[in-house]
Every structure is written in structure tokens, then in C-alpha cells.
Design a protein around this motif. Structure first.
Motif, short mmCIF file in Angstrom:
data_model
loop_
_atom_site.label_atom_id
_atom_site.label_comp_id
_atom_site.label_asym_id
_atom_site.label_seq_id
_atom_site.Cartn_x
_atom_site.Cartn_y
_atom_site.Cartn_z
N THR A 144 3.90 20.51 -2.94
CA THR A 144 2.70 20.47 -3.79
C THR A 144 2.15 19.05 -3.83
O THR A 144 2.90 18.06 -3.72
N LYS A 169 6.90 24.61 -5.02
CA LYS A 169 5.70 25.13 -5.69
C LYS A 169 6.02 25.40 -7.15
O LYS A 169 7.18 25.56 -7.53
N ILE A 170 4.98 25.46 -7.94
CA ILE A 170 5.11 25.85 -9.35
C ILE A 170 4.74 27.33 -9.45
O ILE A 170 3.71 27.75 -8.92
N THR A 224 3.14 30.11 -11.15
CA THR A 224 2.18 30.36 -12.21
C THR A 224 2.39 31.76 -12.79
O THR A 224 3.12 32.59 -12.23
N ALA A 225 1.72 32.03 -13.89
CA ALA A 225 1.88 33.33 -14.55
C ALA A 225 1.41 34.47 -13.66
O ALA A 225 1.88 35.61 -13.79
N THR A 226 0.47 34.20 -12.72
CA THR A 226 -0.06 35.25 -11.86
C THR A 226 0.65 35.33 -10.52
O THR A 226 0.30 36.15 -9.68
N ASP A 227 1.62 34.48 -10.30
CA ASP A 227 2.32 34.45 -9.01
C ASP A 227 3.09 35.76 -8.81
O ASP A 227 3.80 36.23 -9.70
N ARG A 280 6.82 35.55 -9.29
CA ARG A 280 7.23 35.49 -10.69
C ARG A 280 7.30 36.89 -11.28
O ARG A 280 8.20 37.19 -12.07
N GLU A 340 7.99 27.62 -17.87
CA GLU A 340 7.38 27.42 -16.57
C GLU A 340 8.49 27.09 -15.57
O GLU A 340 9.41 26.33 -15.88
N ARG A 395 7.04 20.85 -18.66
CA ARG A 395 5.63 21.25 -18.75
C ARG A 395 4.71 20.05 -18.62
O ARG A 395 5.07 18.93 -18.98
#
Length: 779
Positions: A493, A532-533, A535-538, A541, A553, A626
Motif C-alpha cells: 500500500t 493491504k488494509i 475495508t468494511a466492503t472488502d 473481510r 480494522e 486506526r
């Protein structure tokens, strides 16, 4: 754990955080945790439970600070409530106390512990407790004497009399001394009203046994009308052990039928013996075979039919050995042959290769041949193997801990003196190359020790804010020797990714994963490292939602290779210690075990996906720091705590029992103008500090070793020093990385931590920062 309605575990812990973590962990591994914070609450809760709802185990904090101590509560739990208990300790040394040992706990848990360790420890304990209770229970038959006038006869598995009570002696005409060892059919001879012999068929069910009215032919005298009830007897393991027969005179007298006569003993014994033998064993739940002296099957029960997957009509008359793999015949024929020739029971275990199950065999000879029943003991063998593995891990952990402490002390001296020599010798390239090689070898030895500690559950991370891209992946990229036939790709990233982690342990994890990938691509391929991070929409995840905290997170570190992959049959074993698909001599089978241990100790987890012949992808998931925390992150306060005149050198007090380490520290610090006072035992350190304080010439910094054999260590010395001077600045240093003081040094009053082994530059840098409030430009 079938004897408990719910697998409840009582947690008695006076600190909320450990208590809450334990309760959550217990829920994750299949137990119901009930938490209380004091001995009074524990006893009150137990008083409100009936016997069936009491806990399987209790976990008791050794450091309860209320009416009862942890040791006292343990005594009460076992003696009054009959609840076995584990002690919860923070250090392994706490459980060596004689008062703790005398309390006779069922076991110990050193906090903090991971879910896997908790699961295996408590599951094995519960299984062991159930087995212990089973052994305590006398396997009484389902029939019991109802009056003092009831006769009792007991036999072994072969039908030989082992006991008759006085009433049975009177009714049969056989004294116990003569009856013992005789076939029970000779003592307990039954006929019907027509004079036909009645084979005794014991009851094998549950509840009240059925009754039958028969005529008993005593040794001498007239036949007697009986009411008789019976059942099979089992031992502590549930194996058939014999017969229990209860009988008494019928309450309604009847005339003796004229057709009843006394047959000859020999004729009576032989009549229907096979049927009687079958009746004895029919009720048991294990597969049962009877065979003649030519190994031909003469009888099978329903369980044997199910075990072989064929009806009795197909099995009967066939050779017994045809029903099992050739390997069973080759390896275990002698055991069966021995039972037949010696006329003695034989017990042994064998592995059924086709079914991939472990079996326990009990072979009992009788007149016509051999009686064999088989029990599946795969679960028991697995439990034994798990217990053995845990014992090995515990032993390795103790060995690794002691080894690491001593070895890290030696490495501190070696690494330190090599570094000092490197900067002290004239600038000749030959000297530098030799010393750099020695330093590199020393650092490799340090990494090996840390890897062993991590595997042995001793590598508690010493965490700080770490930039995953720059400080972990970046360092590995810069220093790793790359293989010419492999294409290395790094997809990181653009923004920094921060985690709370032990920098060295994360590097070790990444190196292990990359090494595995390289070894899977001996003919070349692509090795890709990605960060990578999530995300909530990944999508990933969402796939892993069951393993992720919805309010946290996460970051992902991925190592992907295009190598040979892992066979599906091996996937479930890849995290097991010592398991390896490599055959070369250097394959230890510890790489992924260490990676998994590091991931879990950092509150994360590791996954591995693989397709044989195509690729393998390992992914590490860790909680992220975070973004709002990163924005507010401040540089640690390094303003000097004491002000001295310009020409007054800062004073440092050292505690270490190893003279070479004290000498190395003293030389390193004096190089920067510090005045150093050395002590080798904690009480000397306390006395030196207090004396200097009263004389108005206090110390600017204290550096203490944690463990001093046969003396006061750094933590205890620090307590006394802080009592005299709450503003003391101190550093704790140790070769024991698993000690809570090292992982939580601020809670024990220390300003910083310095794990051994370390370089003199790290010692000097830390001292300069703590005393003068600035970074030192190392030459």
C-alpha cells in the motif's frame, strides 16, 4: 464429558480483563465459562447449583485477595464440592511453591494463554476426569439383591465362578471354596418342568431385568423352584467381565415334576455350551466373534456385522483371517495363537489399515475355540497422542526457556564484544570483514533461539508501534538473499500500515513464509508479497467475518507462490509441530508452527490456501492501529528527568549477576562519559541506590537484570527502589522473553525494556534517550 449436562467451567479471577478474556476463550473452544471475582461469589454460586449442574472444572487465581486465598479456595472446592481445579498463575515459578503443590490442583495454566493451549489442556483434563470417575464407579449389574434371602453368584468372562454368597451355597449345595473356579453351569444347573436343561441367558439391557421361573438342580437333594434375574458385568473400561446372577426360592411352592432327573455333569456341561457362551456376550456393544479351533467363524453379533459391513450369513463359516487385511494376520496372528495354546486371555491393540482406525482386542479361549471382541479406540489413542504431544511441548518449553536465558547471556557478551572490537580496531578492511561475519553469525544464533522460544510458547511479544511496510517488509526486502530463478514481486500500500507488534517476531514470520515459498519453487516461479488494509466492503473481510472482530480494522500480509502446492490430505496438519512435506535433513517441521504461534500471540491469525501443482497463498491478519490513532500519535516523552551540572557526569546503576555482561555494559556506557556503579544482587542494588539518594548524589538511570539465581531479582529490587524514589528511571533487561515484566514493563515501574542479547549501540542509545532526552549519534 457425557456425564455432565453442560461442560461448565468456573473461573475465579479477581481481575476483570483476564476473567473476561478467559470467559470469551472458553466460549470459543466449546465450554461455558461462568466468571466470578471472589471466593465468596464462587462458593455462593456453587451452593445454588445441584450436583448435575456443577462445573467440570474450576480455574482459580492464585492471587485472590479476599476472605479466602486461591489455595484455600482450592482446598474447599475439592474437599467439599468435589470440583477439580486448575490454578491460574502469571509465572511458572509461582507453581513451585510448596503450599501450592500441597493443595493438589488438577493442573496449572500460565496466563496469558492462547485458545489452542486452553482447548487442548482443558479437553484432555475433562476426558481424564471422566475416565477417573468411570474407574471409581463399581460396574454393578442392573439387578441387585432385594432381600437378605437372595442368593448371589458372580463369574468371570469365561463363566468360572468367582463368588457365591452363603444363601447361594445353601441353595446349590456348593460351598464357596469348592465352587470357586468351576464353570457356573456346573454349579447353577437349571431345567424346565419337562426336565430339559435351560441354557442361562443373561439380561443385557437397562432398567429392571426380566424374571423367569426355573428349577435348580442342587449338588444333592431335591430340585428347587427359583426366581432368577441376571445381567452381564463390565469393567471400568466397559469391557465384558462376567456374569451376575441373583436368585431366590419361588414364593409359591409347586410340586416337583416327576420328569425332572439329575443328568450327568459332563453331559450337562457340554449341552448347548456354544449357545450359552453367545448369550453371555450378546448384549455388549462391541463387535464380537466366536471361532472354532480351525479359525472358522461360528458366531458374530450385530455389532460385528456392522463393523465388517456384511450380514452374518456371509461371515459365518468363513476363515476369521479373511475378514481383515493381510498385515493384521502377519503382525497379530501370534497373539491369537497364544490365547488358544495357553488357554489364557490375551489383550492387545492393532491398527486397521483399511479403516484407518486403532482397535483394541480381547481374546478369550473356551472349549470350542476362541471368543474375540474388538473395540474402536481411535479416539482414546488420539487423546493419548495429544497428551504426549502436550507433554513434549511443555518439556520443550521449559528446556527452551532455561536454554534461552543462558544462551542469550552468552550472546550478549559475544555480540557486544564483537561490536566493540569493530569500532575500536584500526580501519583495516580485513578486520572489519572478519568481525562483521562474526556479528552476522551471532545475530543468526539469536534469531534461532527466539524461534525456538516462540515455538515453545515462550516468545511473548514485546510490542511497539510498527510500520508493516517500511519496518518489516522493507527490512526483509533489503537484507534477504534472493534466489536467481525466482521472480520477487512486492505489492504494498502507498500509505503506511501500523500495527502493535514485536518487530523481530513479525520479521521472523515473514522470513519463514518466504522460505517456504522459495522451497516450493525449486524450478523457478513467482513469489509475491502483498500488504493491504481490509475495508468494511472488502470481499475477503466478509468471507472471514466469523474470525474477525467487527469493530476492529485489520491489515493483511500475503505471501503467494506459484510452486508445487500442498496436498489436500496434508492441509489439516501443516500447523502441527514437526510435520513437514520436505524430506531433506534440514526440514524441522517448525516453520508454520512458529508462524501460527506468532500470529495468535499478536491477536491475529494465519490462513493457508493451496492448490497442488499450482500455488500456495499464506495470509496473516492482524489488528491495525486506526488512522485517527496514528494522527494523534506522539513521540514518546524523552525529556530528561534530572538536571545535573554540565561537568557532572550522569550516573548509572547496573544490576546483573554475570560479570562479563556488567563489564560490557560498563565499557559501553563509560565510552559516552557515564559514571557506572556495578552490583550483582538485588539487595546490593537497593542499598546502593538508597545510599546515593541520601547523599544527594542519586542515580540518573538503573538497568537491572530480571532474574538473579539465589538472590533478589530486578522486579523485586525495583519495588523497593520505587518506594524510596517514585521518580526513578529504570530499564529491565533479560534473556527471558516470556516473563510478564518484559511484556508489560511499565506496570512494574520500568521506563523501558532491553531484551538480551543486544548490541552496545542499543544500550547507549537507550541510556542517552532516557537521561538526556535526545537521540545519540552512534559512531
Amino acid at each position: 464429558m457425557s456425564q455432565y449436562q453442560l461442560p461448565i467451567i468456573l473461573v475465579v479471577e479477581n481481575e476483570q480483563d483476564p476473567s473476561r478474556r478467559l470467559e470469551v476463550s472458553l466460549g470459543r473452544i466449546g465450554f461455558e465459562g461462568v466468571s466470578v471475582t471472589s471466593s465468596q461469589q464462587a462458593l455462593a454460586w456453587l451452593d445454588g447449583q445441584n450436583r448435575e449442574s456443577r462445573p467440570v472444572l474450576a480455574l482459580v487465581d492464585l492471587h485472590l485477595g479476599d476472605t479466602l486465598s486461591g489455595i484455600q479456595l482450592g482446598h474447599r472446592l475439592s474437599s467439599i464440592y468435589h470440583v477439580p481445579f486448575f490454578f491460574l498463575a502469571r509465572q511458572a515459578s509461582e507453581i513451585q511453591n510448596q503450599r501450592v503443590l500441597r493443595a493438589q490442583p488438577f493442573g496449572y495454566l500460565i496466563l496469558p494463554c492462547e485458545d489452542d493451549e486452553l482447548r487442548s489442556t482443558l479437553t484432555l483434563a475433562a476426558e481424564s476426569l471422566v475416565e477417573r470417575e468411570r474407574e471409581k464407579v463399581v460396574q454393578n449389574p442392573v439387578v441387585t439383591p432385594t432381600t437378605d434371602d437372595e442368593a448371589i453368584l458372580v463369574t468371570d468372562l469365561m463363566g468360572h465362578v468367582t463368588y457365591i454368597n452363603p444363601m447361594a451355597e445353601e441353595l446349590t449345595g456348593w460351598p464357596l471354596a469348592e465352587a470357586r473356579g468351576q464353570k457356573y453351569q456346573k454349579i447353577f444347573r437349571l431345567v424346565d418342568e419337562k426336565g430339559s436343561s435351560q441354557p442361562h441367558e443373561p439380561f443385557g439391557g437397562t432398567g429392571k431385568s426380566p424374571q423367569s421361573t426355573v428349577w435348580l438342580l442342587p449338588k444333592s437333594g431335591a430340585p428347587r423352584l427359583l426366581d432368577e434375574r441376571s445381567s452381564t458385568l463390565t469393567d471400568a473400561n466397559g469391557s465384558l467381565a462376567g456374569l451376575f446372577i441373583a436368585f431366590s426360592l419361588d414364593k409359591v411352592p409347586q410340586p416337583i415334576p416327576g420328569r425332572i432327573a439329575l443328568p450327568e455333569f459332563e453331559d450337562y456341561e457340554e449341552h448347548g455350551s456354544e449357545r450359552r457362551m453367545a448369550a453371555v456376550v450378546e448384549a455388549i456393544s462391541d463387535p464380537l466373534f466366536a471361532m472354532d479351533n480351525s479359525w472358522n467363524v461360528t458366531y458374530v453379533n450385530q455389532q460385528a456385522e456392522e463393523h465388517l459391513g456384511r450380514p452374518s450369513t456371509v461371515i459365518l463359516g468363513r476363515n476369521f483371517w479373511n475378514e481383515f487385511p493381510d498385515s493384521v494376520h502377519a503382525k497379530y496372528y501370534y497373539e491369537y495363537y497364544k490365547a488358544v495354546t495357553s488357554q489364557e486371555p490375551r489383550d492387545f491393540e492393532f491398527y486397521h489399515e483399511i479403516q484407518e482406525r486403532w482397535m483394541e482386542v480381547h481374546a478369550y479361549p473356551f472349549t470350542e475355540g476362541l471368543l474375540v471382541f474388538i473395540r474402536d479406540i481411535t479416539a482414546r489413542r488420539s487423546a493419548q497422542e495429544r497428551a504426549s504431544k502436550l507433554e513434549k511441548l511443555e518439556s520443550l518449553g521449559l528446556l527452551a526457556r532455561g536454554f534461552a536465558h543462558d544462551f542469550n547471556n552468552l550472546l550478549t557478551v559475544l555480540l557486544g564484544n564483537v561490536s566493540l572490537a569493530r569500532y575500536s580496531l584500526p580501519g583495516e578492511q580485513g578486520y572489519y570483514q572478519s568481525l562483521d561475519a562474526a556479528k552476522q553469525a551471532t545475530e543468526q544464533a539469536r534469531n534461532l533461539v527466539q524461534q525456538l522460544l516462540t515455538f515453545a510458547k515462550g516468545g511473548v511479544p514485546i510490542t511497539e508501534h510498527v510500520d508493516l511496510n517500511a519496518e518489516v517488509i522493507g527490512d526483509v526486502m533489503r537484507h534477504r538473499n534472493r534466489q536467481a530463478h525466482i521472480d520477487y514481486q512486492f505489492h504494498l500500500t502507498e500509505e503506511s500500515i501500523h500495527v502493535e507488534a514485536d518487530h523481530e517476531q513479525l520479521e521472523r514470520l515473514l522470513k519463514n513464509l518466504m522460505q517456504n515459498a522459495e522451497q516450493a519453487m525449486l524450478s523457478g516461479g513467482i513469489l509475491r508479497v502483498t500488504s493491504k488494509i481490509l475495508t468494511a466492503t472488502d470481499s475477503m473481510r466478509r468471507e472471514l467475518s466469523a474470525n474477525l472482530d467487527g469493530h476492529t480494522e485489520y491489515v493483511m500480509l500475503e505471501v503467494h507462490d506459484t510452486g508445487e502446492g500442498i496436498a489436500q490430505t496434508n492441509m489439516e496438519k501443516i500447523f502441527e509441530p514437526y510435520f513437514s512435506t520436505r524430506s531433506d535433513a534440514n526440514a524441522t517441521g517448525l516453520g508454520l508452527t512458529v508462524c501460527d504461534s506468532i500470529a495468535r500471540s499478536h491477536k491475529g491469525f494465519l490462513t493457508v490456501d493451496s492448490r497442488p501443482g499450482n500455488h500456495t497463498t499464506a495470509r496473516l491478519f492482524l489488528p491495525a492501529i486506526r488512522q485517527q490513532w496514528q494522527a494523534n500519535e506522539e513521540v514518546p516523552d524523552i525529556t530528561p528527568k534530572r538536571q545535573r551540572p554540565v561537568n557532572d557526569p550522569p550516573r548509572v546503576l547496573i544490576l546483573d549477576d554475570e560479570r562479563p555482561i556488567r563489564l560490557l555494559m560498563s565499557i559501553s556506557l563509560k565510552k559516552d562519559g557515564y559514571e557506572v556503579v556495578e552490583t550483582e544482587e538485588g539487595s546490593q542494588t537497593v542499598e546502593a541506590y538508597q545510599t546515593a539518594l541520601t547523599q544527594g548524589n542519586g542515580f540518573d538511570l538503573v538497568i537491572t537484570d530480571l532474574s538473579i539465581p539465589n538472590g533478589m531479582g530486578g522486579a523485586e529490587a525495583m519495588q523497593q527502589i520505587r518506594f524510596a524514589d517514585p521518580d526513578v528511571i529504570a530499564v529491565v533487561s533479560s534473556g527471558y522473553s516470556d516473563d510478564p515484566v518484559m511484556a508489560n514493563h511499565t506496570q512494574y515501574g520500568f521506563s523501558a525494556v532491553l531484551p538480551k542479547p543486544y548490541e552496545p549501540s542499543a544500550l547507549r542509545q537507550l541510556a542517552h534517550r532516557l537521561i538526556k532526552g535526545e537521540q545519540l549519534a552512534i559512531d
